[in-house]
Design an enzyme around this catalytic site. Structure first.
Site, mmCIF file in Angstrom:
data_model
loop_
_atom_site.group_PDB
_atom_site.id
_atom_site.type_symbol
_atom_site.label_atom_id
_atom_site.label_comp_id
_atom_site.label_asym_id
_atom_site.label_seq_id
_atom_site.Cartn_x
_atom_site.Cartn_y
_atom_site.Cartn_z
ATOM 1 N NE ARG A 214 -2.865 1.630 -0.829
ATOM 2 C CZ ARG A 214 -2.798 0.728 0.105
ATOM 3 N NH1 ARG A 214 -3.738 -0.299 0.138
ATOM 4 N NH2 ARG A 214 -1.751 1.120 0.977
ATOM 5 C CD GLU B 205 -2.077 4.667 -3.317
ATOM 6 O OE1 GLU B 205 -3.352 4.636 -2.974
ATOM 7 O OE2 GLU B 205 -1.271 5.041 -2.617
ATOM 8 C CB SER C 94 2.547 4.192 -0.976
ATOM 9 O OG SER C 94 2.659 3.339 0.079
#
Ligand code: EPU
Length: 333
Positions: free
Chosen positions: A157, A328, A232
Site C-alpha cells: 500500500r 490507510e 480498509s
C-alpha cells in the site's frame, strides 16, 4: 462557488469546496495549473479519502478518459488507461478481451490514476505485478514525465508518490503489461478456491476468477452506494519477530503471515475485532459487521466523528497488543 463533495467521496461525507474543476486532458491540466493560485486537492474516485472539514481551495477531479491496447505481442499486451478511468471498468475490459493480470483486482473502487499511488492490492495480487509505466505531470513545471516500475518504489500500500514525491506530481495515464492465454492464475487465496470449488469449476478462466472475487467482495465488503465507507481504513501491521513471539504466546490463534524479511504481517481486522469493535456502532459511525477493518458512515456522520472512532480503535489496539495501526485512508483537512 460552494460545491458539495458528498457524491465525490465514497464515505458520503458532507463537506464543501470553493471550486471543483473536472480535468479531462493533460493539456487542460497544464492550463489550470498555470492559472491556479489557491491551494488545491487532487481527487480520483474519492474512495480512499476522509474529509474532515470543508476545503479551503480548489478540487481537481481527475476525469481523463480512455482505455487503449497500445501494443499487441504474442504473449503480452500493453494496455493503457487515462487517470480518470474507473478501475473496475478497466478490469472488465481486460477480462472481456481475455487479457490476464487484473482479474483478482475486480470491484476495487476508485480510478486508474490513484491505483499506483497506494499500490492497490487484493486476493494475492498487487498493481505492481502488472504495472508497466505511468505518465505524470509535474505540478511545479507542468511538464510530463514517464515513471517506470523501478522508479515507483512499490511497497505494501505504498509508492514513491506517498513519500518522496508526495504532492509533486499528478498521474495522468497508466500502462499495464497483461498476459495472453495461457494465463498465470493467482489462486492462493483461500476464499477464491472455496468459491470456485463451490461452483464446481476445476479449470478456471480469468472470467471465473473475476466472478469469484466479485462474489467475495460483494458478500463481505459494504457497497459504498448503500453504506458509506472507504474500504480498509488501516493497513495491516507488520511487526518484528520478538513482539510476535510475545503475542503468539498469549494469543495462539492469532492469524499471521510471515514476510520474506523475517517480519510478520498481522490482519488488522483480527486485532480490531479482538478489541471488541467489530460491528460496533458509535453514533453515526462504526465498524462493519462483516469486516472490522472497514469503518462506515451510517448516514450523516461528520468526517471528524469517523476520525475520532479511528483514533479510539488505534488506542485500544495499541493498549492490548502494543501495535500502532497506521491509517490507510488519506485524511483531507
Ligand atoms: N479477520 C478478522 N475479523 C474480521 C475480518 C477479518 O479477524 O472482521 C481476519 C481473518 O483471520 C482473515 C484475515 O483477518 O483471515 C484477513 O481478512 P481479509 O481476507 O478480509 O483481508 P484483510 O487483511 O482484512 C486485505 C486488504 C483488502 C483486500 C483483502 C483481500 C489491506 C489493508 N486490506 O484486507 O483491501 O480486499 O485483503 O485481499 O491490506 C482495501 O485496501 O481497501 C481493501 C479492501
Amino acid at each position: 462557488m460552494n460545491k458539495s463533495l458528498r457524491s465525490f467521496n465514497t464515505f458520503g461525507i458532507e463537506a464543501h469546496t470553493e471550486e471543483l474543476i473536472e480535468i479531462t486532458s493533460v493539456l487542460q491540466l497544464r492550463t489550470v495549473l498555470k492559472k491556479i493560485t489557491h491551494p488545491f486537492y487532487i481527487l480520483g474516485g474519492g474512495s480512499n479519502i476522509l474529509l474532515l472539514n470543508d476545503l479551503k481551495g480548489v478540487v481537481l477531479k481527475m476525469s481523463i478518459p480512455g482505455i487503449q491496447i497500445e501494443r499487441d505481442f504474442k504473449h503480452a499486451v500493453y494496455l493503457s488507461a487515462g487517470a480518470g478511468v474507473n478501475w473496475h471498468q478497466l478490469v472488465l475490459f481486460a477480462v472481456k478481451n481475455n487479457l490476464g493480470g487484473l482479474e483478482n483486482l475486480s470491484l476495487i473502487p476508485g480510478t486508474v490514476g490513484a491505483s499506483p499511488m497506494q499500490n492497490i492490492g487484493a486476493y494475492g495480487v498487487e498493481i505492481k505485478d502488472i504495472f508497466h509505466r505511468l505518465e505524470a505531470v509535474e505540478i511545479a513545471t507542468g511538464k510530463s514525465k514517464i515513471f517506470r516500475k523501478q522508479a515507483l518504489a512499490f511497497g505494501y500500500r505504498n509508492s514513491i508518490f506517498k513519500n518522496k514525491l508526495k504532492g509533486k506530481y499528478i498521474i495522468t495515464k497508466v500502462w499495464f503489461k497483461l498476459s495472453k492465454p495461457p494465463h498465470r492464475l493467482h489462486l492462493s487465496y483461500g476464499a477464491i478456491k472455496t468459491v470456485l470449488a463451490g461452483a464446481g469449476i476445476e479449470n478456471p478462466t480469468i472470467q471465473d476468477i473475476s466472478n469469484a472475487v466479485i462474489k467475495i467482495r460483494s458478500e463481505k465488503l459494504p457497497d459504498p452506494e448503500e453504506i458509506g465507507n472507504a474500504g480498509s481504513f488501516f493497513k495491516n501491521p507488520v511487526i518484528k519477530k520478538k513482539l510476535f513471539a510475545e503475542l503468539y504466546e498469549q494469543y495462539p490463534d492469532i492469524p499471521h503471515y510471515p514476510q520474506s524479511d523475517g517480519t510478520i504481517k498481522l490482519p488488522a481486522a483480527w486485532l480490531i475485532e479482538r478489541c471488541g469493535w467489530k460491528g460496533k456502532r458509535v453514533g453515526n459511525t462504526g465498524t462493519h459487521v462483516r469486516q472490522a477493518l472497514v469503518l462506515v458512515n451510517y448516514g450523516n456522520a461528520k468526517g471528524a466523528e469517523i476520525y475520532t472512532l479511528a483514533q479510539e480503535i488505534q488506542e485500544s489496539v495499541c493498549q492490548k497488543f502494543k501495535i500502532s495501526l497506521e491509517m490507510e485512508v488519506n485524511i483531507w483537512v
